[in-house]
Design a protein around this motif. Structure first.
Motif, PDB file in Angstrom:
ATOM      1  N   ASN A 167       0.848  -1.702   0.090  1.00 47.19           N
ATOM      2  CA  ASN A 167       0.001   0.178   0.085  1.00 47.19           C
ATOM      3  C   ASN A 167       0.494   1.013  -0.294  1.00 47.19           C
ATOM      4  N   ALA A 168       1.887   1.195  -0.197  1.00 46.89           N
ATOM      5  CA  ALA A 168       3.081   2.209  -0.489  1.00 46.89           C
ATOM      6  C   ALA A 168       3.669   2.026  -1.420  1.00 46.89           C
ATOM      7  N   VAL A 169       4.247   3.083  -1.857  1.00 45.98           N
ATOM      8  CA  VAL A 169       5.083   3.133  -3.256  1.00 45.98           C
ATOM      9  C   VAL A 169       5.770   4.754  -3.490  1.00 45.98           C
ATOM     10  N   SER A 170       6.961   4.800  -2.595  1.00 47.39           N
ATOM     11  CA  SER A 170       7.834   5.663  -2.984  1.00 47.39           C
ATOM     12  C   SER A 170       8.727   6.380  -3.405  1.00 47.39           C
ATOM     13  N   GLY A 171       8.664   5.012  -4.743  1.00 45.97           N
ATOM     14  CA  GLY A 171       9.748   6.041  -5.610  1.00 45.97           C
ATOM     15  C   GLY A 171       9.859   5.448  -6.560  1.00 45.97           C
ATOM     16  N   VAL A 172      10.290   5.831  -8.196  1.00 46.09           N
ATOM     17  CA  VAL A 172      10.706   4.817  -8.993  1.00 46.09           C
ATOM     18  C   VAL A 172      11.802   5.909 -10.014  1.00 46.09           C
ATOM     19  N   ASN A 173      12.565   4.464 -10.032  1.00 47.62           N
ATOM     20  CA  ASN A 173      13.873   5.631 -10.900  1.00 47.62           C
ATOM     21  C   ASN A 173      14.216   4.961 -11.379  1.00 47.62           C
ATOM     22  N   PHE A 174      14.471   5.534 -13.199  1.00 44.75           N
ATOM     23  CA  PHE A 174      15.375   4.737 -13.498  1.00 44.75           C
ATOM     24  C   PHE A 174      17.347   5.534 -14.043  1.00 44.75           C
ATOM     25  N   THR A 175      18.121   4.352 -14.446  1.00 47.16           N
ATOM     26  CA  THR A 175      18.554   4.709 -14.295  1.00 47.16           C
ATOM     27  C   THR A 175      19.548   3.766 -15.896  1.00 47.16           C
ATOM     28  N   VAL A 176      20.932   4.070 -15.795  1.00 47.92           N
ATOM     29  CA  VAL A 176      21.706   2.793 -16.872  1.00 47.92           C
ATOM     30  C   VAL A 176      22.366   1.478 -15.938  1.00 47.92           C
ATOM     31  N   GLU A 177      22.811   1.207 -17.189  1.00 47.87           N
ATOM     32  CA  GLU A 177      23.770  -0.350 -15.812  1.00 47.87           C
ATOM     33  C   GLU A 177      24.890   0.558 -15.643  1.00 47.87           C
ATOM     34  N   ASP A 178      25.686   1.181 -16.203  1.00 49.18           N
ATOM     35  CA  ASP A 178      27.134   1.461 -16.148  1.00 49.18           C
ATOM     36  C   ASP A 178      26.948   3.200 -16.605  1.00 49.18           C
ATOM     37  N   SER A 179      27.359   3.966 -15.675  1.00 55.16           N
ATOM     38  CA  SER A 179      27.142   5.727 -16.050  1.00 55.16           C
ATOM     39  C   SER A 179      29.178   6.113 -16.157  1.00 55.16           C
ATOM     40  N   GLY A 180      29.992   5.224 -16.226  1.00 56.01           N
ATOM     41  CA  GLY A 180      30.481   5.514 -16.754  1.00 56.01           C
ATOM     42  C   GLY A 180      31.107   5.716 -18.457  1.00 56.01           C
ATOM     43  N   ALA A 181      30.846   6.087 -18.678  1.00 58.93           N
ATOM     44  CA  ALA A 181      31.009   5.698 -20.192  1.00 58.93           C
ATOM     45  C   ALA A 181      30.626   7.042 -20.528  1.00 58.93           C
ATOM     46  N   LEU A 182      29.070   7.827 -20.315  1.00 48.15           N
ATOM     47  CA  LEU A 182      28.506   8.408 -19.601  1.00 48.15           C
ATOM     48  C   LEU A 182      29.188   9.944 -19.652  1.00 48.15           C
ATOM     49  N   VAL A 183      29.599   9.503 -18.195  1.00 46.34           N
ATOM     50  CA  VAL A 183      30.718  10.611 -17.413  1.00 46.34           C
ATOM     51  C   VAL A 183      31.719  10.947 -18.133  1.00 46.34           C
ATOM     52  N   GLU A 184      32.578   9.642 -19.331  1.00 46.70           N
ATOM     53  CA  GLU A 184      33.676  10.607 -19.638  1.00 46.70           C
ATOM     54  C   GLU A 184      33.060  11.383 -20.767  1.00 46.70           C
ATOM     55  N   GLN A 185      32.011  11.096 -21.474  1.00 48.62           N
ATOM     56  CA  GLN A 185      31.161  11.869 -22.649  1.00 48.62           C
ATOM     57  C   GLN A 185      31.474  13.061 -21.987  1.00 48.62           C
ATOM     58  N   ALA A 186      30.507  13.575 -21.205  1.00 49.51           N
ATOM     59  CA  ALA A 186      30.357  14.800 -20.504  1.00 49.51           C
ATOM     60  C   ALA A 186      31.832  15.790 -19.905  1.00 49.51           C
ATOM     61  N   ARG A 187      32.224  14.713 -19.524  1.00 48.13           N
ATOM     62  CA  ARG A 187      33.735  15.437 -19.792  1.00 48.13           C
ATOM     63  C   ARG A 187      34.332  16.030 -20.649  1.00 48.13           C
ATOM     64  N   ALA A 188      34.324  15.378 -21.684  1.00 49.48           N
ATOM     65  CA  ALA A 188      34.974  16.154 -23.272  1.00 49.48           C
ATOM     66  C   ALA A 188      34.263  16.978 -23.147  1.00 49.48           C
ATOM     67  N   ALA A 189      33.322  16.672 -23.369  1.00 55.93           N
ATOM     68  CA  ALA A 189      31.661  17.586 -23.904  1.00 55.93           C
ATOM     69  C   ALA A 189      32.349  18.906 -22.796  1.00 55.93           C
ATOM     70  N   ALA A 190      32.619  18.803 -21.403  1.00 52.47           N
ATOM     71  CA  ALA A 190      32.804  20.274 -20.573  1.00 52.47           C
ATOM     72  C   ALA A 190      34.371  20.905 -20.787  1.00 52.47           C
ATOM     73  N   LEU A 191      35.697  19.648 -20.821  1.00 53.14           N
ATOM     74  CA  LEU A 191      36.913  20.088 -21.221  1.00 53.14           C
ATOM     75  C   LEU A 191      36.575  21.224 -22.449  1.00 53.14           C
ATOM     76  N   THR A 192      35.818  20.777 -23.178  1.00 52.37           N
ATOM     77  CA  THR A 192      35.543  21.557 -25.146  1.00 52.37           C
ATOM     78  C   THR A 192      34.898  23.093 -24.957  1.00 52.37           C
ATOM     79  N   ASP A 193      34.412  22.962 -23.917  1.00 49.30           N
ATOM     80  CA  ASP A 193      33.247  23.965 -23.812  1.00 49.30           C
ATOM     81  C   ASP A 193      33.825  24.943 -23.040  1.00 49.30           C
ATOM     82  N   ALA A 194      34.987  24.151 -22.704  1.00 50.28           N
ATOM     83  CA  ALA A 194      35.930  25.598 -21.314  1.00 50.28           C
ATOM     84  C   ALA A 194      37.156  25.767 -22.050  1.00 50.28           C
ATOM     85  N   LYS A 195      37.347  25.784 -23.093  1.00 47.62           N
ATOM     86  CA  LYS A 195      38.267  25.474 -24.245  1.00 47.62           C
ATOM     87  C   LYS A 195      38.146  26.998 -25.151  1.00 47.62           C
ATOM     88  N   ALA A 196      37.012  26.740 -25.004  1.00 48.41           N
ATOM     89  CA  ALA A 196      36.400  27.700 -26.127  1.00 48.41           C
ATOM     90  C   ALA A 196      35.888  28.712 -26.047  1.00 48.41           C
TER      91      ALA A 196
END
Length: 265
Positions: A167-196
């Protein structure tokens, strides 16, 4: 008795020596490491060497997204009454039925874990006098989290476990198995943005942009939540006939922020 008098010159030399000694105990100014920015990944770490340098300071942001691969659902029972033994037995029965319903949707045992189990006492007070009435109410809460890769059937699963006794459902969370590859992509984009950004500033100032000499990083993954799905919140343990809710997975995003200091040539 003769008083010892030091020459004024001697006193001045002594004072100067004390000042120099005090200054010598100060730490040198932190200096910025001349390193390749791509080698300085790590949660907010800062690298120093000797000698302070001036430069252009910029911030960069990078975001990477992907379709969710798994869903985490937190559900359970919340009961109250005056007999703790009866509450424990009722909660166990309802949770066993709810878990059986979850298992029918392919939830494996190793994808299930208890997130909360508590039994506490509420003392009832007279609202007019503010004094205890002598009545005691017991509250029991038992919640578990299950993980499934069958995202399309999450709504049906929620309906099934609620109709089975939860009688209680407190949360539904959608995620990925391994976020490491996404972190690397986001880091590369952040460094490119900073350099520009740094290059634009250098062009406006009429100076040449040098190499990065300091990098700090922050940020993280941000899963998508569907909070407290409206499929039977509250206690009492009454049977429900819950229709399958519409649950949208959305997207899973990772955001990385960097601050970079570039040399000025």
């Amino acid at each position: 008795m003769k008083k010892l008098r030091l020459p004024i010159v001697a006193l001045s030399v002594l004072a100067l020596a004390v000042i120099l000694s005090s200054c010598g105990s100060l730490n040198p100014l932190p200096t910025l490491a001349a390193r390749d920015a791509s080698a300085l990944a790590g949660g907010g770490s800062v690298i120093y060497n000797t000698g302070a340098q001036e430069g252009i300071v910029v911030s960069g942001t990078g975001v990477a997204s992907a379709d969710p691969q798994v869903a985490q659902v937190i559900f359970g029972v919340e009961l109250q009454g005056q007999n703790p033994d009866a509450l424990v037995a009722e909660a166990a029965e309802k949770m066993e039925a709810a878990m059986a319903a979850a298992t029918s949707f392919g939830i494996a045992e190793d994808k299930t874990r208890t997130t909360n189990y508590s039994l506490w006492i509420e003392t009832v007070y007279n609202p007019e006098t503010g004094r205890p009435t002598g009545e005691i109410i017991y509250h029991l809460s038992h919640q578990v989290q299950v993980t499934t890769d069958k995202i399309a059937s999450v709504g049906e699963m929620i309906s099934g476990i609620v109709n089975a006794g939860a009688n209680a459902v407190s949360g539904v969370n959608f995620t990925v198995e391994d976020s490491g590859a996404l972190v690397e992509q986001a880091r590369a984009a952040a460094l490119t943005d900073a350099k520009a950004r740094a290059q634009h500033i250098a062009d406006q100032l009429g100076v040449s942009l040098g190499k990065p000499i300091l990098v700090t990083e922050g940020g993280g993954d941000y899963p998508v939540y569907v909070e407290r799905a409206a499929v039977g919140m509250g206690g009492g343990g009454m049977a429900m006939d819950a229709a399958a809710p519409t649950v949208t997975a959305g997207s899973f995003s990772v955001s990385v922020n960097v601050q970079v200091v570039y040399e000025i040539r």
